[in-house]
Design a protein around this motif. Structure first.
Motif, PDB file in Angstrom:
ATOM      1  N   GLY A 124     -12.476  40.130  66.522  1.00 52.63           N
ATOM      2  CA  GLY A 124     -11.665  39.972  65.324  1.00 52.63           C
ATOM      3  C   GLY A 124     -10.449  40.862  65.304  1.00 52.63           C
ATOM      4  O   GLY A 124      -9.979  41.261  64.233  1.00 52.63           O
ATOM      5  N   ASN A 302      -9.546  35.217  61.793  1.00 51.29           N
ATOM      6  CA  ASN A 302     -10.768  34.641  61.239  1.00 51.29           C
ATOM      7  C   ASN A 302     -11.800  34.429  62.353  1.00 51.29           C
ATOM      8  O   ASN A 302     -11.511  33.776  63.355  1.00 51.29           O
ATOM      9  CB  ASN A 302     -10.441  33.306  60.561  1.00 51.29           C
ATOM     10  N   ASN A 304     -14.478  32.589  62.730  1.00 52.63           N
ATOM     11  CA  ASN A 304     -14.847  31.212  63.043  1.00 52.63           C
ATOM     12  C   ASN A 304     -13.737  30.511  63.827  1.00 52.63           C
ATOM     13  O   ASN A 304     -14.000  29.798  64.805  1.00 52.63           O
ATOM     14  CB  ASN A 304     -15.160  30.438  61.757  1.00 52.63           C
ATOM     15  N   GLU A 306     -11.437  32.084  65.578  1.00 54.14           N
ATOM     16  CA  GLU A 306     -11.349  32.764  66.868  1.00 54.14           C
ATOM     17  C   GLU A 306     -12.367  32.180  67.850  1.00 54.14           C
ATOM     18  O   GLU A 306     -12.047  31.891  69.008  1.00 54.14           O
ATOM     19  CB  GLU A 306     -11.607  34.261  66.687  1.00 54.14           C
TER      20      GLU A 306
END
Length: 324
Positions: A124, A302, A304, A306
């Motif tokens: 992240g 984000n 998800n 990524e």
């Protein structure tokens, strides 16, 4: 044998080489008291002192240049870049100075330095701290590029890189730092330019490196449940490249899928495709060579989004089955 994390294996390799050779020292941002952004240099300041574990300013261009000068003068610096994305700040030193000096001085000067850096996504860290830029590094003769996938490989390859008389880019994919593996108690090294077959197979060759090795092995386990036997070849170093192992595996399985975390367009997978196509392995192929890499977009913050940007176990399985 003993169990170490990937980060601990790198730490142990550096400590052993610093104990073996007084010319080896380490420099980088926050590597001393703070132990680096990922804690890889933990305990090294207490062991070797500030003369050999040197904090630097946030000025990659200056301290990479200083490391090149130190290497030319007979030292063996280990430089830590906090994130591989930051190589863009010192690209002139990295690709226009360090790899060319030995050639330009007719072999009278050596540049024995290692540039360690955390590469890749999965944490992240978003678009400016998550890239995989290894393909552009392999374009510059004189620079060696290494990407280990296991603690065992990380230690053995780093020790070899530190002893090398040429500049080596040592890329550590950050999601691997906490992974664990068995390592011999006794000293060992691994030569650069030698791939490792992490899993034998007969139906298709997955040629990969870095954290995609683990994903490819997971995919191979699931595919085996369907009677599909995939061979997983870990390149370990991209330059020098073990061309022979690639060709041998493809001739054996007759199919090839190249998987890497970097953006697929312009990625190192294209070079592997070219090496296969230019060899006798081309005549053994029963299906087109295929690549699987990241989407051509900046890496999202984000988690998800990524995750969807990069190859996954499921995507690897889908590609393998389509080739069969």
């Amino acid at each position: 044998m003993k169990e170490l994390t990937y980060a601990q294996a790198i730490n142990e390799a550096m400590c052993e080489e610093m104990e073996r050779d007084a010319n080896v020292f380490m420099m980088g941002e926050d590597i001393a008291e703070y132990c680096g952004a990922f804690g890889v240099s933990r305990g090294m300041l207490e062991k070797f002192g500030k003369d050999r574990i040197m904090n630097t300013p946030i000025a990659e261009q200056s301290y990479v240049g200083a490391a090149i000068g130190a290497a030319m003068a007979g030292m063996r610096p280990i430089v830590e870049l906090m994130f591989s994305d930051f190589m863009c700040v010192c690209f002139d030193e990295l690709v226009n100075e360090a790899p060319k000096m030995r050639f330009m001085f007719g072999g009278k000067v050596k540049v024995p330095m290692v540039m360690r850096t955390a590469a890749g996504a999965g944490t992240g860290a978003a678009a400016q701290h998550s890239q995989s830029l290894e393909a552009c590094l392999t374009h510059f003769p004189g620079l060696k590029v290494v990407i280990p996938s296991t603690p065992y490989d990380a230690k053995g390859l780093l020790k070899t890189a530190i002893r090398d008389d040429n500049p080596v880019m040592f890329l550590e994919q950050k999601t691997l730092y906490r992974t664990k593996g068995m390592i011999p108690e006794e000293e060992y090294t691994i030569p650069l330019g030698v791939a490792d077959v992490k899993r034998e197979g007969s139906d298709l060759s997955i040629i990969t490196y870095g954290r995609m090795v683990q994903m490819s092995l997971q995919a191979a386990d699931k595919l085996a449940e369907d009677g599909i036997h995939v061979e997983v070849v870990d390149l370990r170093s991209l330059l020098p490249l073990d061309r022979e192992s690639i060709i041998r595996s493809v001739k054996k399985t007759h199919r090839a899928l190249i998987v890497h975390e970097a953006v697929q367009f312009g990625g190192f997978g294209g070079e592997v495709v070219g090496q296969i196509a230019d060899s006798e392995a081309f005549y053994y192929l029963d299906a087109p060579i295929r690549r699987l890499g990241a989407l051509s977009c900046p890496i999202p913050f984000n988690p998800n989004l990524e995750r969807e940007t990069f190859p996954t176990v499921e995507k690897i399985i889908t590609q393998v089955k389509s080739l069969l």
